[in-house]
Motif scaffolding. Structure first.
Motif, PDB file in Angstrom:
ATOM      1  N   ARG A 174       0.879  -1.128  -0.052  1.00  0.00           N
ATOM      2  CA  ARG A 174      -0.071   0.010  -0.019  1.00  0.00           C
ATOM      3  C   ARG A 174       0.868   1.305  -0.049  1.00  0.00           C
ATOM      4  O   ARG A 174       0.955   1.961   1.037  1.00  0.00           O
ATOM      5  CB  ARG A 174      -0.799  -0.046   1.357  1.00  0.00           C
ATOM      6  CG  ARG A 174      -1.969   0.947   1.299  1.00  0.00           C
ATOM      7  CD  ARG A 174      -2.891   0.677   2.400  1.00  0.00           C
ATOM      8  NE  ARG A 174      -4.248   1.014   2.240  1.00  0.00           N
ATOM      9  CZ  ARG A 174      -5.126   1.359   3.242  1.00  0.00           C
ATOM     10  NH1 ARG A 174      -4.820   0.842   4.230  1.00  0.00           N
ATOM     11  NH2 ARG A 174      -6.311   2.131   2.834  1.00  0.00           N
ATOM     12  N   LYS A 175       1.379   1.573  -1.187  1.00  0.00           N
ATOM     13  CA  LYS A 175       2.621   2.584  -1.307  1.00  0.00           C
ATOM     14  C   LYS A 175       2.063   3.876  -0.894  1.00  0.00           C
ATOM     15  O   LYS A 175       0.929   4.078  -1.512  1.00  0.00           O
ATOM     16  CB  LYS A 175       3.151   2.633  -2.714  1.00  0.00           C
ATOM     17  CG  LYS A 175       4.382   1.606  -2.923  1.00  0.00           C
ATOM     18  CD  LYS A 175       5.026   1.826  -4.036  1.00  0.00           C
ATOM     19  CE  LYS A 175       6.005   0.874  -4.106  1.00  0.00           C
ATOM     20  NZ  LYS A 175       6.833   0.804  -5.226  1.00  0.00           N
ATOM     21  N   THR A 176       2.499   4.811  -0.260  1.00  0.00           N
ATOM     22  CA  THR A 176       2.098   6.098   0.047  1.00  0.00           C
ATOM     23  C   THR A 176       3.204   6.920  -0.995  1.00  0.00           C
ATOM     24  O   THR A 176       4.292   6.667  -1.209  1.00  0.00           O
ATOM     25  CB  THR A 176       2.168   6.302   1.390  1.00  0.00           C
ATOM     26  OG1 THR A 176       1.668   5.522   2.158  1.00  0.00           O
ATOM     27  CG2 THR A 176       1.923   7.881   1.731  1.00  0.00           C
ATOM     28  N   TYR A 177       2.301   7.790  -1.599  1.00  0.00           N
ATOM     29  CA  TYR A 177       3.247   8.863  -2.486  1.00  0.00           C
ATOM     30  C   TYR A 177       2.881  10.268  -1.796  1.00  0.00           C
ATOM     31  O   TYR A 177       1.924  10.661  -1.291  1.00  0.00           O
ATOM     32  CB  TYR A 177       2.620   8.854  -4.020  1.00  0.00           C
ATOM     33  CG  TYR A 177       2.892   7.483  -4.565  1.00  0.00           C
ATOM     34  CD1 TYR A 177       4.067   7.267  -5.345  1.00  0.00           C
ATOM     35  CD2 TYR A 177       1.899   6.473  -4.568  1.00  0.00           C
ATOM     36  CE1 TYR A 177       4.192   5.967  -5.706  1.00  0.00           C
ATOM     37  CE2 TYR A 177       2.153   5.338  -5.008  1.00  0.00           C
ATOM     38  CZ  TYR A 177       3.230   4.818  -5.768  1.00  0.00           C
ATOM     39  OH  TYR A 177       3.125   3.834  -6.397  1.00  0.00           O
ATOM     40  N   ALA A 178       3.801  11.140  -2.521  1.00  0.00           N
ATOM     41  CA  ALA A 178       3.758  12.661  -1.944  1.00  0.00           C
ATOM     42  C   ALA A 178       4.488  13.428  -3.063  1.00  0.00           C
ATOM     43  O   ALA A 178       5.265  12.929  -3.649  1.00  0.00           O
ATOM     44  CB  ALA A 178       4.493  12.893  -0.464  1.00  0.00           C
ATOM     45  N   ALA A 179       4.181  14.603  -3.137  1.00  0.00           N
ATOM     46  CA  ALA A 179       4.671  15.567  -4.220  1.00  0.00           C
ATOM     47  C   ALA A 179       6.158  15.981  -3.704  1.00  0.00           C
ATOM     48  O   ALA A 179       6.401  16.069  -2.640  1.00  0.00           O
ATOM     49  CB  ALA A 179       3.909  16.921  -4.467  1.00  0.00           C
ATOM     50  N   THR A 180       6.819  16.100  -4.712  1.00  0.00           N
ATOM     51  CA  THR A 180       8.430  16.655  -4.122  1.00  0.00           C
ATOM     52  C   THR A 180       8.394  18.072  -4.369  1.00  0.00           C
ATOM     53  O   THR A 180       7.102  18.741  -4.859  1.00  0.00           O
ATOM     54  CB  THR A 180       9.191  15.989  -5.498  1.00  0.00           C
ATOM     55  OG1 THR A 180       8.654  16.451  -6.759  1.00  0.00           O
ATOM     56  CG2 THR A 180       9.087  14.377  -5.457  1.00  0.00           C
TER      57      THR A 180
END
Length: 110
Positions: free
Chosen positions: A72-78
């Motif tokens: 359940r990968k979590t992503y975020a803006a760079t």
């Protein structure tokens, strides 16, 4: 999103996904956020979501959180993603300003 399409101007699905990722989220939470923030007028399906996520990761605009669960990968803006989002908001504001200006002047010539 059409294959090979650049991220110079963001499509609506890319815009909403990048907006959702100002805070770290996993895929399902991104879809929920987009639906909630648009009051259900815009929905993104899983195939579109993960295609766009792959493209945004490739462009360096988002990244997977290193501590996230691999299932359940979590992503975020760079930082580059935030800058791109700011540029896109300005571009869209100019479009709205133009539209409003044209519509306000609509009745003048009759």
């Amino acid at each position: 999103m059409a294959k090979g399409k650049s991220l110079e101007e963001l499509t609506d699905p890319v815009f909403y996904i990048l907006t959702a990722l100002v805070e770290p989220r996993h895929g399902y939470a991104i879809m929920q956020n987009v639906e909630e923030e648009t009051q259900g007028t815009f929905k993104i399906g899983p195939a579109t979501l993960y295609t766009i996520i792959k493209k945004l990761v490739g462009a360096g605009l988002i990244e997977a959180e290193p501590e996230s669960d691999p299932r359940r990968k979590t992503y975020a803006a760079t930082a580059a993603g935030i800058t791109k989002l700011e540029e896109e908001v300005e571009r869209r504001k100019r479009m709205v300003d133009l539209g409003m200006s044209v519509l306000q002047g609509k009745g003048r010539k009759s």
